[in-house]
Design an enzyme around this catalytic site. Structure first.
Site, mmCIF file in Angstrom:
data_model
loop_
_atom_site.group_PDB
_atom_site.id
_atom_site.type_symbol
_atom_site.label_atom_id
_atom_site.label_comp_id
_atom_site.label_asym_id
_atom_site.label_seq_id
_atom_site.Cartn_x
_atom_site.Cartn_y
_atom_site.Cartn_z
ATOM 1 N N GLY A 179 0.691 -1.144 0.116
ATOM 2 C CA GLY A 179 0.084 0.100 -0.024
ATOM 3 C C GLY A 179 0.902 1.415 0.033
ATOM 4 O O GLY A 179 1.973 1.340 -0.364
ATOM 5 N N GLY A 180 0.254 2.325 0.560
ATOM 6 C CA GLY A 180 0.988 3.411 0.786
ATOM 7 C C GLY A 180 2.308 3.559 1.544
ATOM 8 O O GLY A 180 3.308 4.451 1.214
ATOM 9 N N GLY A 414 23.560 12.434 -30.549
ATOM 10 C CA GLY A 414 23.079 12.905 -29.340
ATOM 11 C C GLY A 414 23.508 12.471 -27.940
ATOM 12 O O GLY A 414 23.836 12.947 -26.920
ATOM 13 N N ALA A 415 23.890 10.988 -28.041
ATOM 14 C CA ALA A 415 24.458 10.187 -27.151
ATOM 15 C C ALA A 415 25.745 10.780 -26.583
ATOM 16 O O ALA A 415 26.016 10.880 -25.387
ATOM 17 C CB ALA A 415 24.440 8.810 -27.351
#
Length: 524
Positions: A179-180, A414-415
Site C-alpha cells: 500500500g502507501g 546526441g548520446a
C-alpha cells in the site's frame, strides 16, 4: 522489622521494574512470535540493528511508548515499543540513525504512536546531519487506528522529502511493504531487498485478482527479483539478511554523513601511478566488438573494488561507487556487453538519478564513454525516450561536482553530448587514441551524405567503401575533437588511472555558482 521497612520491602525495585519493561519490549509479545519470525528466515528488529550498527553502540529512543487506541480489541493489547525500534548508533564509528519494524507486534503495522517514534528519529537525523536507515518489515497501516495511521505515513513522506539530498536515506526491505507504505522507500536514496522474504506493492495479489482476474503470487507481483530487474525500484538484491546488512554498512562507508561534508577518504595502498596496461587487452580496438566495462572500472579504481548500483536493472549502463586514491567517486559507464551500450529509457533514468545522488552528496563523477547512440524504435519513441533521455542530460548539466569524462572508443550523435561531453559542462574531457567522436558512425554518415553518388555508381560497394574511408579520415580521426578544443587531451590508456587521480585532485577545491532559484523543473 519496622513497619516502614516492611512496606518498602514489599515495593518493587524501580531499576528491576525498568529492566523488566525494557526486556518485555525487546523480547516481543511472546517467545512463539520470535520463533515464527525465525522460521521465516527473518531476524527480529533488535537482531537486525545489532548487525547493522557497531557492536554496543545502539541507543534506543522511546522504548516504552504505547499506543492510545481504543476499541476493536486494542485495549488489552498495548505492548511497549508499539512495534518499532528506533534510535541511533554508529557504523564504522560514524553516527547513523535507524528504525526497524517489529513484525512480532501487530505485524509491524503502523499506528499513531508507532509513526510518532519514526517521525522523532527522522527529525533527529536531519538535525544531527546523519544518515537514516529504515529496516522495513511491516504490514502497512494499522486498520484499527483508521485515518490516524494514514496521517502517520504522510508525516514520514514529508520528512523523506525534506531530508532528500541533505542526509543519505537507505531503505532495507526485510519483509512485506504494501500500500502507501511502499512510497517511503521509493522516496529514499537506496533500496535493498532480500530474495524470497521481502515484497513491495501498492495493491496485493488478492486485489489484483479481484480487479483484473490475474493470478500472481506475492513474489511474482512485488518480490525482490521483480524490483531489482524489472521495475528498478530496488538498487541492491541479496540472498539473506546478514549479507544485506553488511552491504548497507559498506555503502555507508562510501557516503558522507550529509550534504555539507565530503565522503570519508581513507589511505590507499594501491599506487596512484599504477599503469593500467590491461586496458589494452580489455577494450578491443574495433568499435563494434563487445567487452564488459566493469573490467575497465576494476582496472582503474583502488584495489579493483567498486559497489555497483542497480546491477540487475538497465544493464546497458553501469553506475558504481568506488575510490580513486582513497577518495570516493561515482562512475557512470556505457556497457557494450548489453545492448551494445546504447542509451534507452531505462538506462537514462538509472544514470540520471545516480548522477543527482552524487551531485547532492559531493561525490565527483567519472564518465567512461563508449556509446553508439540512443536505441531506435517505435516502442522507445512512444514511451518517451525524448523525455527520459532529457533526464540524463538535465542531471549532467545541473551537476556542480568535479566531472571528468573519458571517451574510450566511440561516442556518436546526441548520446555523445548527453554522456557528459565538454559542451554540457564536463570539467575535463579526455579520450584514448583511436576514439571516434562524430554525429554518427562512418557507414551511416557516408550512406546519407553520398546517397545519390553511391546509387548512381556502377560499383556501389567500392564507392561506398571509399566514401566511408574519406569520412572517417577527415571527420572521425582521433584528434579531430582535440584539435577543436572539445577534448582536453588524448591520453595513453595505460596512464588512465594516474591521469584521473591527478585530474580529480586538481578539481577537489572546485566551486560552482548556480543561478538563484527555488529549484529547477527537470523533465519527468
Amino acid at each position: 522489622m519496622p513497619i516502614a521497612d516492611a512496606r518498602q520491602a514489599e515495593l518493587p525495585d524501580p531499576l528491576d521494574e525498568l529492566a523488566a519493561l525494557k526486556a518485555s519490549a525487546h523480547e516481543g509479545p511472546d517467545p512463539e512470535a520470535t520463533r515464527r519470525q525465525h522460521e521465516r528466515n527473518k531476524l527480529t528488529a533488535h537482531e537486525r540493528i545489532g548487525l547493522l550498527l557497531d557492536e554496543g553502540s545502539f541507543t534506543e529512543v522511546e522504548p516504552l511508548r504505547r499506543h492510545r487506541a481504543t476499541g476493536f480489541g486494542m485495549e488489552g493489547k498495548k505492548p511497549y515499543g508499539d512495534g518499532v525500534v528506533a534510535g541511533w548508533g554508529t557504523v564504522h564509528g560514524r553516527t547513523v540513525f535507524v528504525y526497524a519494524h517489529d513484525f512480532r507486534v501487530f505485524g509491524g503495522a503502523l499506528g499513531e504512536a508507532h509513526a510518532q517514534k519514526i517521525h522523532k528519529v527522522m527529525d533527529m537525523a536531519l538535525a544531527a546531519g546523519a544518515p537514516l536507515v529504515s529496516l522495513n518489515d511491516g504490514a502497512g497501516a494499522r486498520i484499527q487506528e483508521g485515518v490516524t495511521a494514514l496521517a502517520g505515513y504522510g508525516g514520514i513522506f514529508q520528512r523523506n522529502t525534506r531530508a532528500s539530498g541533505v542526509v543519505p536515506q537507505i531503505s532495507v526491505m526485510l519483509g512485506p511493504c504494501a500500500g502507501g507504505a511502499a512510497y517511503s522507500p521509493a522516496l529514499t536514496d537506496f533500496v535493498f531487498m532480500v530474495r524470497d522474504t521481502s515484497q513491495m506493492f501498492i495493491t496485493g495479489p488478492e486485489v489484483v485478482r479481484a480487479v483484473t482476474g490475474e493470478e500472481i503470487t506475492h513474489n511474482g507481483l512485488g518480490g525482490a527479483e521483480v524490483h531489482a530487474r524489472s521495475s528498478g525500484v530496488a538498487h541492491f538484491l541479496h540472498e539473506d539478511e546478514e549479507n544485506c546488512l553488511e552491504e548497507v554498512r559498506f555503502l555507508l562507508s562510501l557516503l558522507p554523513s550529509n550534504n555539507r561534508e565530503l565522503a570519508p577518504a581513507r589511505s590507499c595502498d594501491d599506487p596512484v601511478d599504477r599503469r593500467t596496461d590491461a586496458l589494452l587487452d580489455i577494450v578491443p580496438a574495433e568499435p563494434g566488438r563487445s567487452y564488459d566495462v566493469r573490467a575497465v572500472i576494476e582496472e582503474i579504481v583502488d584495489d579493483g573494488e567498486h559497489l555497483e548500483v542497480h546491477a540487475g536493472w538497465a544493464p546497458n549502463i553501469v553506475c558504481s561507487l568506488a575510490r580513486l586514491d582513497g577518495h570516493v567517486v561515482g562512475v557512470v559507464a556505457n556497457q557494450p556487453a548489453a545492448l551494445a551500450g546504447v542509451l534507452d529509457i531505462k538506462s537514462s533514468e538509472k544514470a540520471a538519478r545516480f548522477i543527482q545522488l552524487c551531485d547532492a552528496f559531493n561525490i565527483p563523477l567519472v564518465t567512461l564513454v563508449d556509446v553508439p547512440g540512443f536505441l531506435p524504435g517505435v516502442d522507445q519513441e512512444h514511451h518517451g525516450i525524448i523525455r527520459h533521455g532529457a533526464k540524463l542530460l538535465y542531471a549532467y548539466c545541473n551537476a556542480t561536482v568535479p566531472r571528468v569524462s573519458l571517451v574510450m572508443r566511440k561516442a556518436y550523435g546526441g548520446a555523445y553530448i548527453v554522456m557528459d561531453s565538454r559542451s554540457v559542462g564536463a570539467d575535463l574531457a579526455l579520450a584514448w587514441p583511436g576514439n571516434e567522436i562524430a554525429v554518427m558512425g562512418a557507414e551511416g554518415a557516408a550512406n546519407v551524405i553520398f546517397r545519390r553518388e553511391i546509387s548512381a555508381a556502377d560499383d556501389q560497394e567500392a564507392v561506398r567503401a571509399q566514401r566511408i574511408k574519406e569520412y572517417r579520415s577527415e571527420l572521425m580521426h582521433p584528434y579531430y575533437a582535440a584539435e577543436r578544443g572539445l577534448v582536453d587531451d588524448v591520453i595513453d590508456p595505460r596512464e588512465t588511472r594516474s591521469v584521473l587521480v591527478r585530474a580529480l585532485a586538481m578539481l577537489r577545491a572546485k566551486h560552482a555558482d548556480l543561478p538563484l532559484r527555488k529549484h529547477g523543473n527537470p523533465p519527468q
